[in-house]
Motif scaffolding. Structure first.
Motif, short mmCIF file in Angstrom:
data_model
loop_
_atom_site.label_atom_id
_atom_site.label_comp_id
_atom_site.label_asym_id
_atom_site.label_seq_id
_atom_site.Cartn_x
_atom_site.Cartn_y
_atom_site.Cartn_z
N ARG A 32 0.82 -1.22 0.00
CA ARG A 32 0.00 0.00 0.00
C ARG A 32 0.85 1.27 0.00
O ARG A 32 0.31 2.37 -0.08
CB ARG A 32 -0.94 0.02 1.22
CG ARG A 32 -1.98 -1.08 1.20
CD ARG A 32 -2.97 -0.93 2.33
NE ARG A 32 -2.35 -1.05 3.63
CZ ARG A 32 -2.28 -0.06 4.53
NH1 ARG A 32 -2.75 1.14 4.24
NH2 ARG A 32 -1.70 -0.26 5.70
N PHE A 33 2.16 1.12 0.10
CA PHE A 33 3.03 2.27 0.22
C PHE A 33 4.10 2.24 -0.87
O PHE A 33 4.52 1.17 -1.30
CB PHE A 33 3.70 2.29 1.60
CG PHE A 33 2.74 2.21 2.74
CD1 PHE A 33 2.02 3.33 3.14
CD2 PHE A 33 2.54 1.01 3.41
CE1 PHE A 33 1.13 3.25 4.19
CE2 PHE A 33 1.64 0.93 4.45
CZ PHE A 33 0.93 2.05 4.84
N PRO A 34 4.55 3.42 -1.32
CA PRO A 34 5.58 3.43 -2.37
C PRO A 34 6.93 2.96 -1.86
O PRO A 34 7.44 3.47 -0.88
CB PRO A 34 5.63 4.92 -2.78
CG PRO A 34 5.13 5.67 -1.58
CD PRO A 34 4.12 4.76 -0.92
N ASP A 35 7.47 1.96 -2.51
CA ASP A 35 8.80 1.44 -2.17
C ASP A 35 9.32 0.66 -3.36
O ASP A 35 9.56 -0.55 -3.29
CB ASP A 35 8.71 0.54 -0.92
CG ASP A 35 10.06 0.12 -0.39
OD1 ASP A 35 11.05 0.86 -0.63
OD2 ASP A 35 10.16 -0.94 0.26
N PRO A 36 9.50 1.35 -4.50
CA PRO A 36 9.80 0.65 -5.76
C PRO A 36 11.07 -0.19 -5.75
O PRO A 36 11.12 -1.23 -6.40
CB PRO A 36 9.89 1.79 -6.79
CG PRO A 36 10.17 3.02 -5.97
CD PRO A 36 9.45 2.81 -4.68
N ASP A 37 12.08 0.24 -5.00
CA ASP A 37 13.33 -0.50 -4.96
C ASP A 37 13.41 -1.48 -3.79
O ASP A 37 14.39 -2.21 -3.66
CB ASP A 37 14.52 0.46 -4.87
CG ASP A 37 14.63 1.36 -6.08
OD1 ASP A 37 14.29 0.88 -7.18
OD2 ASP A 37 15.03 2.52 -5.93
N GLY A 38 12.38 -1.48 -2.94
CA GLY A 38 12.40 -2.35 -1.77
C GLY A 38 13.32 -1.88 -0.67
O GLY A 38 13.66 -2.65 0.23
#
Length: 292
Positions: free
Chosen positions: A36-42
């Motif tokens: 649900r949250f932005p974290d494209p690179d993990g």
């Protein structure tokens, strides 16, 4: 492990999974818990897992277990971040036991820091705890702090730096704002005694993010043991402009997290909050076989 479930994590998502086989504990990233949250690179997931890893290491050591750690073991699974091998019994270091006892105490706090500034010796102790995890700590000057909200278009005068995309970090009985913290510089004059520092390092790979989480755990426990409030801020991860500004500052490498450190005037006036339930409440220690 229950203790690992109390580690600080982005948005209190606890994005990890433990697997136990005899005396081996394997840590996996659970990216779906941050969907649900932005974290494209993990990055936020990996930093959170690093905090859980340190909590687990510390708890095992405090219970007289000797543990070896393999970060990023070669198993072919990109979600497999670490492996803990319990080798046998070992003497307990008093400092380790003291930090482990701090795991149950509140750490992240949104209230203004209006108490006395952090003493240099105390700041050195908190920094040393983080740096023992192979992560560097850079304390920002007031002028550098003011550059951060400007980098992301925030208005320091009105305190409009609140963003749903900024990572809110919380641990046990946290008073962290679930909408996300403000960037340093937007907190107002009531935070003028706060110390703002950057966890950073020479490289920017997933194993470095894992170590950044371990450093966050170590620093937060050292801070609470010293009677301080430490709040992580994920601005270097969430805001490219903030990351770029920090990269131009002297003596800073690749930034991982910002931390705000200080004291409240009335340290006993802590709101009573129930302990958040851990997503994975199983006690791994109860499943670990006694080593030969």
């Amino acid at each position: 492990m229950v203790a690992a479930g109390l580690a600080p994590s982005a948005h209190h998502s606890q994005p990890w999974r433990w697997q136990v086989t005899g005396g081996v504990l394997d840590l996996f990233a659970a990216h779906q818990r941050m969907s649900r949250f932005p974290d494209p690179d993990g990055r936020l997931v990996t930093i959170s897992c690093g905090a859980a890893l340190h909590h687990a290491r510390l708890t095992l050591a405090a219970r007289a277990w000797s543990v070896s750690v393999s970060r990023r073991p070669v198993t072919g699974d990109p979600a497999h971040l670490a492996r803990l091998l319990i080798a046998g019994r070992a003497p307990v270091n008093p400092d380790t036991a003291g930090l482990a006892r701090s795991i149950d105490l509140p750490r992240a706090d949104e209230r203004p820091l209006t108490g006395d500034p952090v003493e240099p010796a105390t700041l050195r102790a908190v920094s040393a705890a983080a740096e023992a995890q192979d992560v560097r700590v850079g304390v920002l000057t007031p002028a550098q702090i003011l550059e951060l909200p400007a980098a992301t278009g925030h208005d320091a005068a009105t305190g409009s730096g609140r963003s749903a995309e900024s990572a809110s970090w919380s641990g046990p009985e946290s008073t962290a704002d679930p909408l996300g913290p403000q960037l340093p510089g937007t907190l107002g004059v009531h935070d003028e005694t706060a110390t703002v520092a950057v966890l950073h390092g020479p490289h920017d790979h997933d194993i470095d993010w894992l170590r950044a989480g371990e450093a966050l755990s170590a620093a937060s426990l050292a801070a609470v043991r010293a009677g301080l409030s430490l709040r992580p801020i994920g601005a270097p991860v969430e805001h490219a402009a903030t990351w770029t500004v920090l990269r131009t500052m002297p003596e800073l490498g690749h930034p991982y997290l910002i931390v705000r450190l200080g004291r409240e005037v009335n340290e006993t006036d802590v709101p009573h909050l129930s302990r958040p339930k851990s997503i994975q409440t199983i006690d791994l220690l109860s499943l670990v076989a006694e080593p030969d």
